[in-house]
Design a protein around this motif. Structure first.
Motif, short mmCIF file in Angstrom:
data_model
loop_
_atom_site.label_atom_id
_atom_site.label_comp_id
_atom_site.label_asym_id
_atom_site.label_seq_id
_atom_site.Cartn_x
_atom_site.Cartn_y
_atom_site.Cartn_z
N PRO A 39 0.81 -1.22 0.00
CA PRO A 39 0.00 0.00 0.00
C PRO A 39 0.84 1.27 0.00
CG PRO A 39 -0.09 -1.08 2.14
CD PRO A 39 0.67 -2.00 1.21
N ARG A 40 2.02 1.23 0.59
CA ARG A 40 2.87 2.42 0.63
C ARG A 40 3.89 2.44 -0.49
NH1 ARG A 40 4.55 1.52 6.67
NH2 ARG A 40 4.75 -0.48 5.66
N ARG A 41 3.82 1.42 -1.34
CA ARG A 41 4.71 1.32 -2.50
C ARG A 41 6.18 1.19 -2.09
NH1 ARG A 41 2.95 -0.64 -6.40
NH2 ARG A 41 4.26 0.47 -7.81
N ILE A 42 6.43 0.62 -0.91
CA ILE A 42 7.83 0.46 -0.49
C ILE A 42 8.60 -0.49 -1.39
CG2 ILE A 42 7.49 1.08 1.93
CD1 ILE A 42 7.35 -1.88 2.60
N PHE A 43 7.86 -1.37 -2.08
CA PHE A 43 8.53 -2.31 -2.98
C PHE A 43 8.52 -1.83 -4.42
CE2 PHE A 43 6.97 -5.13 0.50
CZ PHE A 43 8.22 -5.44 1.02
N ALA A 44 8.09 -0.61 -4.68
CA ALA A 44 8.01 -0.07 -6.04
C ALA A 44 9.33 -0.18 -6.81
CB ALA A 44 7.53 1.38 -6.02
N PRO A 45 10.50 0.03 -6.18
CA PRO A 45 11.75 -0.12 -6.94
C PRO A 45 11.94 -1.51 -7.54
CG PRO A 45 12.17 1.05 -4.90
CD PRO A 45 10.75 0.54 -4.83
N LEU A 46 11.28 -2.53 -6.97
CA LEU A 46 11.41 -3.89 -7.49
C LEU A 46 10.71 -4.08 -8.83
CD1 LEU A 46 10.95 -5.93 -4.20
CD2 LEU A 46 13.08 -5.42 -5.40
N GLU A 49 13.71 -4.38 -13.35
CA GLU A 49 14.56 -5.56 -13.29
C GLU A 49 16.02 -5.26 -12.93
OE1 GLU A 49 15.21 -9.80 -15.43
OE2 GLU A 49 13.57 -8.52 -16.04
N PRO A 50 16.62 -4.16 -13.42
CA PRO A 50 18.00 -3.89 -12.99
C PRO A 50 18.13 -3.71 -11.47
CG PRO A 50 17.47 -2.59 -14.93
CD PRO A 50 16.18 -3.24 -14.47
N PHE A 51 17.09 -3.18 -10.85
CA PHE A 51 17.10 -3.03 -9.40
C PHE A 51 16.98 -4.40 -8.72
CE2 PHE A 51 15.38 -2.23 -5.19
CZ PHE A 51 16.20 -1.21 -4.74
N VAL A 52 16.10 -5.25 -9.23
CA VAL A 52 15.93 -6.59 -8.67
C VAL A 52 17.25 -7.35 -8.68
CG1 VAL A 52 14.74 -8.81 -8.92
CG2 VAL A 52 13.50 -6.68 -9.34
N GLN A 53 18.01 -7.17 -9.73
CA GLN A 53 19.29 -7.87 -9.88
C GLN A 53 20.32 -7.43 -8.85
OE1 GLN A 53 20.51 -7.24 -13.95
NE2 GLN A 53 18.73 -8.33 -14.76
N CYS A 63 17.80 -8.98 0.27
CA CYS A 63 17.77 -7.55 0.59
C CYS A 63 18.19 -6.76 -0.64
CB CYS A 63 18.74 -7.24 1.73
SG CYS A 63 18.42 -8.15 3.25
N TRP A 64 17.67 -5.53 -0.73
CA TRP A 64 18.00 -4.63 -1.82
C TRP A 64 18.41 -3.28 -1.25
CZ3 TRP A 64 14.09 -8.21 -2.11
CH2 TRP A 64 14.14 -9.09 -3.19
#
Length: 104
Positions: A39-46, A49-53, A63-64
């Motif tokens: 809901p707070r979009r804390i996982f939005a960077p995921l 794909e370059p960020f997931v990597q 962890c990221w």
């Protein structure tokens, strides 16, 4: 009681990982549900794909950058959500509802 931890992680692409847990089980986790449930979009960077990597395996979980991490139990759920022997455990953890046996 064993503290569940990820011991090995390999990124497969397409937001999918092969994960090996300290109970000896190995499975594939697709992390896209994290993008839908925040809901707070804390996982939005995921979403990128370059960020997931850029993941690291720390403290028994993935962890990221930016202090983004997820409980190893949730990754376990993503890997084994269809295993009938684990359904009760996933209900106890709050990842499935008791009545529907569907993702909460």
């Amino acid at each position: 009681m064993l503290l569940l931890q990820i011991e090995k992680a390999q990124y497969l692409g397409g937001h999918q990982f092969t994960l090996t847990f300290n109970d000896g089980r190995e499975g594939m986790a697709d992390i896209r549900p994290l993008l839908e449930c925040s809901p707070r979009r804390i996982f939005a960077p995921l979403a990128e794909e370059p960020f997931v990597q850029r993941f690291e395996l720390k403290h028994g979980t993935l962890c990221w950058p930016g202090e983004i991490d997820v409980a190893s139990e949730y990754f376990y759920f993503l890997c084994f959500r269809d295993d009938p022997e684990l359904q009760k455990k996933f209900v106890e953890w709050g990842y499935l509802s008791e009545t529907k046996r569907e993702a909460a």
